[in-house]
Design a protein around this motif. Structure first.
Motif, PDB file in Angstrom:
ATOM      1  N   ASN A 132      -9.824 -34.910  14.320  1.00  0.00           N
ATOM      2  CA  ASN A 132     -11.396 -34.891  14.290  1.00  0.00           C
ATOM      3  C   ASN A 132     -11.707 -34.984  15.552  1.00  0.00           C
ATOM      4  N   PRO A 150     -19.354 -32.791  16.293  1.00  0.00           N
ATOM      5  CA  PRO A 150     -17.984 -32.804  16.151  1.00  0.00           C
ATOM      6  C   PRO A 150     -17.220 -31.723  15.473  1.00  0.00           C
ATOM      7  N   MET A 152     -13.687 -29.840  13.246  1.00  0.00           N
ATOM      8  CA  MET A 152     -12.062 -30.135  12.849  1.00  0.00           C
ATOM      9  C   MET A 152     -11.999 -28.898  13.373  1.00  0.00           C
TER      10      MET A 152
END
Length: 224
Positions: A132, A150, A152
């Motif tokens: 993350n 955010p 990934m």
């Protein structure tokens, strides 16, 4: 709060704020202090530069979320107080337009934002690990939505180990475990050292494994 386009809002003033802006002669000191105070965002705004290159914190724009995704869009903007910028003719201006592609910040190319990096994940694991990350759009890039978001991302960090050095050690001193020692794999290095590279078989296998990148640093990072 992190969006590019700051929409103008009219909020009711508190009783204290109204008293500061009243016409009463009893509050001249507060008036002067308020007018001379420089907002914190001014430090992010280059002075006398092109208006189109100003960071989003330095301007207020009318956001048009009905634009067509992936298509060029134009937004009407105005500089915030204490911000000075120039047009193409080097004349100071307050109102200007910004041309950008209609897309949200998280949809930008990876070159348009900077993300945090993690050194706690294995880059050579199978399947490849993700972590993350918190990403921030670069100041000169304009987009819709939150500028901090955010995401990934695949593990993609390096501990400073060179593939060429590891391969050279494997070919020349692999029988003594120098390649494994270099990569931080001490147990394997000692095993090769005391077995003379597995009588040469282990040495040949390691040359192939390091050559194709299957064997990497012990900390899980990538070669440089």
């Amino acid at each position: 709060a992190g969006s590019l386009m700051t929409t103008k809002h009219s909020q009711p003033q508190s009783t204290f704020a109204k008293s500061l802006t009243s016409t009463s002669t009893n509050t001249p000191y507060f008036k002067v202090a308020e007018s001379t105070e420089i907002p914190s965002y001014v430090t992010k705004c280059p002075s006398n530069g092109p208006c189109s290159r100003l960071p989003p914190d330095c301007m207020t724009c009318n956001t048009n979320y009905s634009c067509v995704y992936g298509k060029p869009a134009t937004f009407d903007c105005k500089v915030k107080p204490h911000v000075h910028c120039l047009d193409q003719n080097n004349h100071e201006q307050e109102n200007f337009t910004i041309n950008m592609t209609c897309q949200f910040c998280w949809q930008l190319p990876t070159t348009d934002y900077v993300c945090t990096n993690s050194t706690n994940c294995m880059t050579v694991s199978c399947p490849r690990q993700r972590y993350n990350a918190t990403c921030t759009v670069r100041d000169h890039v304009h987009c819709l939505g939150n500028r901090v978001f955010p995401k990934m991302l695949y593990c993609n960090w390096t501990g400073g180990y060179k593939w060429s050095t590891a391969l050279a050690l494997s070919i020349t001193l692999g029988g003594f475990g120098a390649d494994r020692f270099y990569l931080g794999q001490w147990r394997e290095g000692l095993g090769k050292l005391f077995s003379f590279g597995g009588l040469g078989i282990w040495t040949l296998i390691d040359v192939l494994l390091i050559g194709v990148g299957y064997v990497g640093p012990a900390d899980g990072s990538l070669y440089i």
